[in-house]
Design an enzyme around this catalytic site. Structure first.
Site, PDB file in Angstrom:
ATOM      1  CG  HIS A   1     -40.097 -22.103  16.065  1.00  0.00           C
ATOM      2  ND1 HIS A   1     -39.190 -22.192  17.081  1.00  0.00           N
ATOM      3  CD2 HIS A   1     -39.384 -21.673  14.994  1.00  0.00           C
ATOM      4  CE1 HIS A   1     -37.990 -21.817  16.668  1.00  0.00           C
ATOM      5  NE2 HIS A   1     -38.073 -21.503  15.393  1.00  0.00           N
TER       6      HIS A   1
ATOM      7  CG  ASP B   1     -33.256 -24.356  15.302  1.00  0.00           C
ATOM      8  OD1 ASP B   1     -32.145 -23.857  15.507  1.00  0.00           O
ATOM      9  OD2 ASP B   1     -34.334 -23.742  15.463  1.00  0.00           O
TER      10      ASP B   1
ATOM     11  NE  ARG C   1     -29.459 -13.873  16.244  1.00  0.00           N
ATOM     12  CZ  ARG C   1     -30.465 -14.743  16.225  1.00  0.00           C
ATOM     13  NH1 ARG C   1     -30.263 -15.980  16.645  1.00  0.00           N
ATOM     14  NH2 ARG C   1     -31.665 -14.395  15.805  1.00  0.00           N
TER      15      ARG C   1
ATOM     16  CG  ASP D   1     -34.731 -16.313  14.313  1.00  0.00           C
ATOM     17  OD1 ASP D   1     -33.726 -15.612  14.531  1.00  0.00           O
ATOM     18  OD2 ASP D   1     -34.984 -17.362  14.945  1.00  0.00           O
TER      19      ASP D   1
ATOM     20  CD  GLU E   1     -29.329 -24.354  18.319  1.00  0.00           C
ATOM     21  OE1 GLU E   1     -28.842 -23.240  18.511  1.00  0.00           O
ATOM     22  OE2 GLU E   1     -30.560 -24.538  18.245  1.00  0.00           O
TER      23      GLU E   1
HETATM   24  C1  GLC Z   1     -31.446 -21.698  17.002  1.00  0.00           C
HETATM   25  C2  GLC Z   1     -30.719 -20.929  15.930  1.00  0.00           C
HETATM   26  C3  GLC Z   1     -30.967 -19.474  16.111  1.00  0.00           C
HETATM   27  C4  GLC Z   1     -32.461 -19.208  16.073  1.00  0.00           C
HETATM   28  C5  GLC Z   1     -33.207 -20.102  17.065  1.00  0.00           C
HETATM   29  C6  GLC Z   1     -34.690 -20.073  16.853  1.00  0.00           C
HETATM   30  O1  GLC Z   1     -30.954 -21.434  18.247  1.00  0.00           O
HETATM   31  O2  GLC Z   1     -29.348 -21.229  15.961  1.00  0.00           O
HETATM   32  O3  GLC Z   1     -30.298 -18.723  15.127  1.00  0.00           O
HETATM   33  O4  GLC Z   1     -32.716 -17.868  16.375  1.00  0.00           O
HETATM   34  O5  GLC Z   1     -32.816 -21.441  16.935  1.00  0.00           O
HETATM   35  O6  GLC Z   1     -35.080 -20.897  15.809  1.00  0.00           O
END
Ligand code: GLC
Length: 654
Positions: A200, A300, A534, A157, A342
């Site tokens: 996570h 995050d 993305r 990811d 975030e």
């Molecule tokens: C945040 C990141 C994104 C990611 C998600 C899961 O939103 O910006 O890129 O997929 O976290 O960790």
């Protein structure tokens, strides 16, 4: 948690602190003196730690007990805070003290960020170190290194599935390289930001591996269920993050006959913060990274970190308790480090993550709604929603610092104020379709070249990918060899950056945007990336085009020079400081936005034309002669003629 509940909790904590001197005070005292006794080794800095601890421990303990009610784990935490403080280098400690004495250090008008994936930008950590000169040429003094910790290939990811919080991905370097890079950055006055993915871990993390083997201690660090009953209850109230690429919030693990909670991808297992061991260990990871020299920790996906049945598992009150504890912990051990949250959600959900002015949580938050609304404005050529959004942001306390951006590594989600848009008979589903059609070039006469992300036909809820340059038309017109079109798109790209640079907060440029880098379609050939659009805007930095920045009549030259000019203006005028007052003013044209920034020394008026027509901004700021800081021309701030997709930065000394 809303402001009221928070205030209640704050009041409660304070009342208890004042009126119950017995057990709690005695315990607190015991902890402080035990920590002191054990570690009375470095008398020079010990006092600093003790002071900070003494100031914060009451509240920290209160919050910890409220969540976990576990004294011995709290004691362990305090002990470890001291250990991490001891291990912190004297250089970082000195920086901490400097920043403590100047708490607004990250709010100044010369702060400018850039974000990039290390491999895309420079191959590896050492490569980044060798490119610091280039970053300096971009006037950048804050760099966000996209996730670089150990992550399984093909199940990463984009690095947000961390397998080891204390190991750098081998192809990018080592922890020593990170430390060296941080040191080199600090010497040049550059701050370093990294992601702390705390919701996570990867399924390859040591804890997950042990949990998968059925070890109860480790299973309790995640959410495991041996049948579908509880997961099915969660599914009733928890929305899906990746409805197309990773539907559902649980993953079945046949080898142990259990479901595990996976809000994001199936290989990202949600951590159970109800378990104090998880909280403590993650705080140790945080401090470990802070001690490598990281200045800004990007938390995050923070709204997701607490889970509760019968709730959406987003923004629960306990999340705020955890973030506040994190803030206190950093203020005790490493006060030079700041927290960037975030929270990709609507403004009323974002703002609580600043905490209250007395009990702050994050130092900075992404200005995600302004970003999405900017692109909505590009498509609609109608600034009314953007004006309203700016009025909301400008009405917030100045202590709240937003991080502004046009593009980042993620998609653009169309989280707009649809209640307001209803006034213009705009409905959510059809509007999202219009925006996506506009930016994917389906809509007649459009110039955007984006791609959809997580298209959910049931909800009509696709999001959008693409670089700034591609969304502004540079890709389309460049491909068509339409010189006039490219020119206009470059002008628009500059105008959008000028708008972003004049918002309240700290601007961050997405690496590549400074030279107008377009989409990279090569991700479609890589099976590990092909499912995730993305990667369209996560291409390698094009070092072969970068030298064109020195050639005035190239796309790269025009953009680079213009951004450089805007950035210098911004850092040399105090009116761009986050402390300045901001407001919007009427232009009597729905395609033109005007914002006023004002402090004791200067008044600034930014005017932005979102239409493809030359227009007049019918402002009437009849208070003297202004200079357009961009062109250097003197003019009145009255009935200003403004070219299609153009902008002015008018300013006058007071
Ligand atoms: C945040 C990141 C994104 C990611 C998600 C899961 O939103 O910006 O890129 O997929 O976290 O960790």
């Amino acid at each position: 948690m809303n402001q009221r509940e928070r205030k209640k909790r704050t009041v409660k904590a304070e009342t208890v602190a004042k009126t119950v001197p017995t057990a709690k005070e005695i315990k607190t005292e015991k902890i402080v003196s035990a920590v002191k006794e054990k570690k009375a080794v470095k008398p020079d800095t010990q006092g600093i730690f003790d002071n900070r601890m003494a100031r914060k421990i009451d509240e920290l303990r209160w919050l910890y007990m409220e969540l976990y009610g576990n004294d011995s784990m709290f004691f362990e935490l305090c002990d470890q805070l001291h250990r991490f403080y001891e291990e912190r280098s004297s250089t970082l400690k000195a920086l901490d003290q400097k920043r403590e004495a100047d708490p607004g250090w990250y709010k100044k008008n010369d702060m400018l960020g850039m974000m990039f994936y290390i491999d895309n930008f420079a191959g590896n950590m050492k490569g980044v170190e060798s490119k610091l000169d280039y970053l300096e040429k971009n006037n950048v003094n804050y760099i966000h290194l996209m996730p670089f910790l150990d992550t399984p290939k093909g199940r990463s990811d984009g690095g947000y599935a961390v397998a080891d919080f204390r190991k750098v991905q081998e192809n990018l370097g080592t922890m020593d390289d990170l430390e060296a890079l941080a040191g080199a950055c600090h010497k040049k006055g550059i701050s370093l930001c990294m992601d702390f993915v705390m919701n996570h871990t990867s399924e390859d993390h040591e804890w997950a591996k042990k949990a998968r083997q059925g070890d109860g201690e480790y299973m309790s660090r995640y959410f495991f269920y041996d049948n579908s009953y509880i997961p099915s209850l969660y599914e009733k109230t928890v929305p899906q993050v990746f409805p197309t690429t990773a539907p559902g919030n649980f993953t079945w693990l046949p080898e142990i006959g259990h479901y595990v909670m996976t809000t994001f991808y199936p290989y990202q297992w949600d951590l159970n913060y109800g378990n104090p061991r998880v909280f403590n260990e993650m705080m140790y990871n945080f401090l470990f990274l802070a001690n490598k020299g990281i200045d800004v920790i990007r938390i995050d996906a923070v709204p997701y970190i607490w889970k509760e049945l019968n709730t959406p598992c987003r923004n629960l009150p306990q999340v705020h308790t955890i973030v506040r504890m994190m803030r206190l912990i950093s203020e005790i051990v490493c006060p030079g480090v700041i927290l960037l949250g975030e929270v990709v959600m609507e403004p009323e959900k974002v703002v609580p993550y600043f905490g209250t002015v007395e009990k702050p949580e994050c130092h900075m938050l992404y200005n995600v709604t302004t970003m999405a609304t900017t692109w909505h404005t590009v498509a609609t050529r109608d600034v009314r929603l953007l004006k309203k959004q700016l009025d909301i942001v400008n009405g917030l306390p100045k202590d709240y610092v937003f991080l502004n951006y046009l593009r980042c590594h993620d998609d653009i989600g169309w989280g707009l104020d649809y209640d307001f848009l209803k006034n213009f008979s705009i409905d959510e589903v059809s509007h999202k379709k219009f925006l996506n059609d506009f930016f994917t070039g389906k809509y007649p006469d459009t110039f955007g070249r984006g791609e959809l992300y997580n298209d959910d036909p049931r909800l009509g809820d696709a999001r959008l990918c693409g670089t700034t340059a591609s969304l502004c038309g540079i890709e389309k017109y460049g491909f068509e060899g339409n010189v006039v079109g490219v020119d206009r798109s470059v002008r628009y790209d500059i105008t959008l950056h000028a708008f972003m640079l004049s918002q309240s907060g700290i601007p961050v440029i997405y690496s590549g945007d400074e030279i107008g880098q377009v989409n990279d379609y090569s991700y479609k050939d890589d099976p590990d990336k092909a499912v995730d659009s993305r990667y369209l805007h996560r291409g390698e930095f094009n070092w072969s085009l970068a030298p064109n920045r020195n050639i005035a009549d190239t796309v790269q030259g025009k953009l680079f020079h213009a951004l450089d000019h805007l950035e210098h203006i911004r850092s040399s005028h105090s009116v761009f400081d986050t402390t300045a007052d901001l407001r919007t003013i009427d232009t009597w044209d729905s395609s033109i936005l005007a914002i006023v920034r004002e402090n004791a020394e200067e008044k600034f008026i930014g005017i932005y034309n979102f239409s493809d027509q030359d227009k007049v901004a019918w402002i009437n700021e009849d208070d003297g002669i202004y200079t357009d800081l961009i062109s250097g021309h003197e003019m009145e701030a009255k009935g200003v003629m403004i070219p299609a997709f153009g902008c002015f930065w008018l300013c006058r000394k007071k």
